[in-house]
Structures are given as structure tokens and as C-alpha cells.
Design a protein around this motif. Sequence first.
Motif, PDB file in Angstrom:
ATOM      1  N   MET A  53       0.844  -1.186   0.000  1.00  0.00           N
ATOM      2  CA  MET A  53       0.000   0.000   0.000  1.00  0.00           C
ATOM      3  C   MET A  53       0.882   1.240   0.000  1.00  0.00           C
ATOM      4  SD  MET A  53      -3.061  -0.946   2.635  1.00  0.00           S
ATOM      5  CE  MET A  53      -4.140   0.314   2.039  1.00  0.00           C
ATOM      6  N   ILE A  54       0.344   2.293  -0.579  1.00  0.00           N
ATOM      7  CA  ILE A  54       1.041   3.571  -0.643  1.00  0.00           C
ATOM      8  C   ILE A  54       0.087   4.663  -0.177  1.00  0.00           C
ATOM      9  CG2 ILE A  54       2.119   5.263  -2.175  1.00  0.00           C
ATOM     10  CD1 ILE A  54       2.866   2.921  -4.003  1.00  0.00           C
ATOM     11  N   TRP A  55       0.601   5.562   0.654  1.00  0.00           N
ATOM     12  CA  TRP A  55      -0.177   6.707   1.110  1.00  0.00           C
ATOM     13  C   TRP A  55       0.509   7.966   0.606  1.00  0.00           C
ATOM     14  CZ3 TRP A  55       0.974   2.384   3.820  1.00  0.00           C
ATOM     15  CH2 TRP A  55      -0.097   1.655   4.342  1.00  0.00           C
ATOM     16  N   ASP A  56      -0.253   8.862  -0.007  1.00  0.00           N
ATOM     17  CA  ASP A  56       0.257  10.153  -0.468  1.00  0.00           C
ATOM     18  C   ASP A  56      -0.160  11.221   0.531  1.00  0.00           C
ATOM     19  OD1 ASP A  56      -0.582   9.299  -3.824  1.00  0.00           O
ATOM     20  OD2 ASP A  56       1.403   9.303  -2.913  1.00  0.00           O
ATOM     21  N   VAL A  57       0.807  12.047   0.950  1.00  0.00           N
ATOM     22  CA  VAL A  57       0.531  13.156   1.856  1.00  0.00           C
ATOM     23  C   VAL A  57       0.910  14.439   1.120  1.00  0.00           C
ATOM     24  CG1 VAL A  57       1.078  14.205   4.084  1.00  0.00           C
ATOM     25  CG2 VAL A  57       1.020  11.710   3.874  1.00  0.00           C
ATOM     26  N   PRO A  58      -0.040  15.352   0.922  1.00  0.00           N
ATOM     27  CA  PRO A  58       0.274  16.581   0.191  1.00  0.00           C
ATOM     28  C   PRO A  58       1.216  17.480   0.980  1.00  0.00           C
ATOM     29  CG  PRO A  58      -2.010  16.625   0.949  1.00  0.00           C
ATOM     30  CD  PRO A  58      -1.446  15.288   1.312  1.00  0.00           C
ATOM     31  N   VAL A  59       2.246  17.985   0.294  1.00  0.00           N
ATOM     32  CA  VAL A  59       3.187  18.942   0.874  1.00  0.00           C
ATOM     33  C   VAL A  59       3.435  20.046  -0.155  1.00  0.00           C
ATOM     34  CG1 VAL A  59       4.301  17.220   2.347  1.00  0.00           C
ATOM     35  CG2 VAL A  59       5.223  17.648   0.071  1.00  0.00           C
ATOM     36  N   VAL A  60       4.128  21.082   0.264  1.00  0.00           N
ATOM     37  CA  VAL A  60       4.461  22.206  -0.603  1.00  0.00           C
ATOM     38  C   VAL A  60       5.974  22.379  -0.557  1.00  0.00           C
ATOM     39  CG1 VAL A  60       4.120  24.678  -1.006  1.00  0.00           C
ATOM     40  CG2 VAL A  60       2.262  23.303  -0.071  1.00  0.00           C
TER      41      VAL A  60
ATOM     42  N   GLU B 169      -1.412   9.735  10.265  1.00  0.00           N
ATOM     43  CA  GLU B 169      -2.275   8.599   9.958  1.00  0.00           C
ATOM     44  C   GLU B 169      -1.641   7.653   8.940  1.00  0.00           C
ATOM     45  OE1 GLU B 169      -5.261   7.549  11.320  1.00  0.00           O
ATOM     46  OE2 GLU B 169      -4.647   9.005  12.825  1.00  0.00           O
ATOM     47  N   ALA B 170      -0.919   8.201   7.961  1.00  0.00           N
ATOM     48  CA  ALA B 170      -0.259   7.358   6.964  1.00  0.00           C
ATOM     49  C   ALA B 170       0.817   6.492   7.617  1.00  0.00           C
ATOM     50  CB  ALA B 170       0.349   8.211   5.854  1.00  0.00           C
ATOM     51  N   ILE B 171       1.632   7.091   8.485  1.00  0.00           N
ATOM     52  CA  ILE B 171       2.681   6.326   9.168  1.00  0.00           C
ATOM     53  C   ILE B 171       2.056   5.283  10.081  1.00  0.00           C
ATOM     54  CG2 ILE B 171       4.537   6.474  10.873  1.00  0.00           C
ATOM     55  CD1 ILE B 171       5.299   9.159   9.549  1.00  0.00           C
ATOM     56  N   ARG B 172       0.990   5.629  10.771  1.00  0.00           N
ATOM     57  CA  ARG B 172       0.304   4.674  11.652  1.00  0.00           C
ATOM     58  C   ARG B 172      -0.231   3.483  10.859  1.00  0.00           C
ATOM     59  NH1 ARG B 172      -4.811   3.657  12.789  1.00  0.00           N
ATOM     60  NH2 ARG B 172      -5.372   2.828  14.819  1.00  0.00           N
ATOM     61  N   ALA B 173      -0.908   3.767   9.743  1.00  0.00           N
ATOM     62  CA  ALA B 173      -1.472   2.694   8.925  1.00  0.00           C
ATOM     63  C   ALA B 173      -0.368   1.829   8.326  1.00  0.00           C
ATOM     64  CB  ALA B 173      -2.348   3.275   7.814  1.00  0.00           C
ATOM     65  N   ALA B 174       0.728   2.448   7.874  1.00  0.00           N
ATOM     66  CA  ALA B 174       1.844   1.690   7.320  1.00  0.00           C
ATOM     67  C   ALA B 174       2.490   0.808   8.383  1.00  0.00           C
ATOM     68  CB  ALA B 174       2.880   2.639   6.716  1.00  0.00           C
ATOM     69  N   ALA B 175       2.585   1.298   9.609  1.00  0.00           N
ATOM     70  CA  ALA B 175       3.146   0.498  10.698  1.00  0.00           C
ATOM     71  C   ALA B 175       2.276  -0.725  10.976  1.00  0.00           C
ATOM     72  CB  ALA B 175       3.288   1.352  11.960  1.00  0.00           C
ATOM     73  N   LEU B 176       0.966  -0.569  10.871  1.00  0.00           N
ATOM     74  CA  LEU B 176       0.071  -1.712  11.066  1.00  0.00           C
ATOM     75  C   LEU B 176       0.257  -2.742   9.959  1.00  0.00           C
ATOM     76  CD1 LEU B 176      -3.183   0.093  12.248  1.00  0.00           C
ATOM     77  CD2 LEU B 176      -1.633  -1.302  13.634  1.00  0.00           C
ATOM     78  N   VAL B 177       0.428  -2.278   8.728  1.00  0.00           N
ATOM     79  CA  VAL B 177       0.677  -3.195   7.612  1.00  0.00           C
ATOM     80  C   VAL B 177       2.000  -3.916   7.834  1.00  0.00           C
ATOM     81  CG1 VAL B 177       1.192  -3.341   5.143  1.00  0.00           C
ATOM     82  CG2 VAL B 177      -0.712  -1.941   5.932  1.00  0.00           C
ATOM     83  N   ALA B 178       3.038  -3.173   8.223  1.00  0.00           N
ATOM     84  CA  ALA B 178       4.355  -3.769   8.454  1.00  0.00           C
ATOM     85  C   ALA B 178       4.315  -4.806   9.570  1.00  0.00           C
ATOM     86  CB  ALA B 178       5.379  -2.685   8.781  1.00  0.00           C
ATOM     87  N   ALA B 179       3.450  -4.588  10.551  1.00  0.00           N
ATOM     88  CA  ALA B 179       3.323  -5.519  11.667  1.00  0.00           C
ATOM     89  C   ALA B 179       2.416  -6.695  11.336  1.00  0.00           C
ATOM     90  CB  ALA B 179       2.793  -4.790  12.895  1.00  0.00           C
ATOM     91  N   GLY B 180       1.843  -6.699  10.130  1.00  0.00           N
ATOM     92  CA  GLY B 180       0.982  -7.804   9.714  1.00  0.00           C
ATOM     93  C   GLY B 180      -0.459  -7.669  10.133  1.00  0.00           C
ATOM     94  N   MET B 181      -0.851  -6.473  10.549  1.00  0.00           N
ATOM     95  CA  MET B 181      -2.245  -6.223  10.921  1.00  0.00           C
ATOM     96  C   MET B 181      -2.933  -5.511   9.766  1.00  0.00           C
ATOM     97  SD  MET B 181      -1.708  -4.730  14.695  1.00  0.00           S
ATOM     98  CE  MET B 181      -0.792  -5.584  15.937  1.00  0.00           C
ATOM     99  N   ALA B 182      -4.170  -5.863   9.510  1.00  0.00           N
ATOM    100  CA  ALA B 182      -4.911  -5.248   8.393  1.00  0.00           C
ATOM    101  C   ALA B 182      -5.470  -3.900   8.836  1.00  0.00           C
ATOM    102  CB  ALA B 182      -6.034  -6.169   7.945  1.00  0.00           C
ATOM    103  N   PRO B 183      -4.956  -2.798   8.273  1.00  0.00           N
ATOM    104  CA  PRO B 183      -5.498  -1.488   8.652  1.00  0.00           C
ATOM    105  C   PRO B 183      -6.765  -1.167   7.886  1.00  0.00           C
ATOM    106  CG  PRO B 183      -3.809  -1.180   7.038  1.00  0.00           C
ATOM    107  CD  PRO B 183      -3.880  -2.679   7.318  1.00  0.00           C
TER     108      PRO B 183
END
Length: 72
Positions: free
Chosen positions: A1-8, A48-62
Motif C-alpha cells: 500500500m502507498i499513502w500520499d501526503v500533500p506537501v508544498v 495517519e499514513a505512518i500509523r497505517a503503514a506500521a500496522l501493515v508492516a506488523a501484519g495487521m490489516a489497517p
Amino acid sequence: MIWDVPVVDGLDRQRSLVVTVSEGRVAVLPPPGEGFYLPPQSIWQLHEAIRAAALVAAGMAPTPTEPVRAVR
């Protein structure tokens, strides 16, 4: 999974900070260039993106939550 976070970037152009999972580790990939600014609404999206990615990395379905946009 990939999460995009808007920045400037320093020239006030819209960019994306990418959060992804690679080999069980969370990767945060900055946009091209030397730096970027997080608009206030993007700070929560990054959290939220880092949190969700950490859950994926830990093998939990976010369950992707707004305002994070999960892209597969």
C-alpha cells in the motif's frame, strides 16, 4: 500500500510525500528537492499514513481512514 501526503516545496509547488511499506518496514519518501513544508492539514495525514503503514508492516490489516488517501 502507498499513502500520499500533500506537501508544498520551497517554490510553493504542490508535491507528495509518500509513505509505503517495504519488506516489513515503513518507508517515508520525500518529494524531489531539498525540502518541503507540511500544511497544517497534512500533519495529521502524515501521522495517519505512518500509523497505517506500521500496522501493515506488523501484519495487521489497517482500515484506511480519512483524510489519508490509500493507493494500491
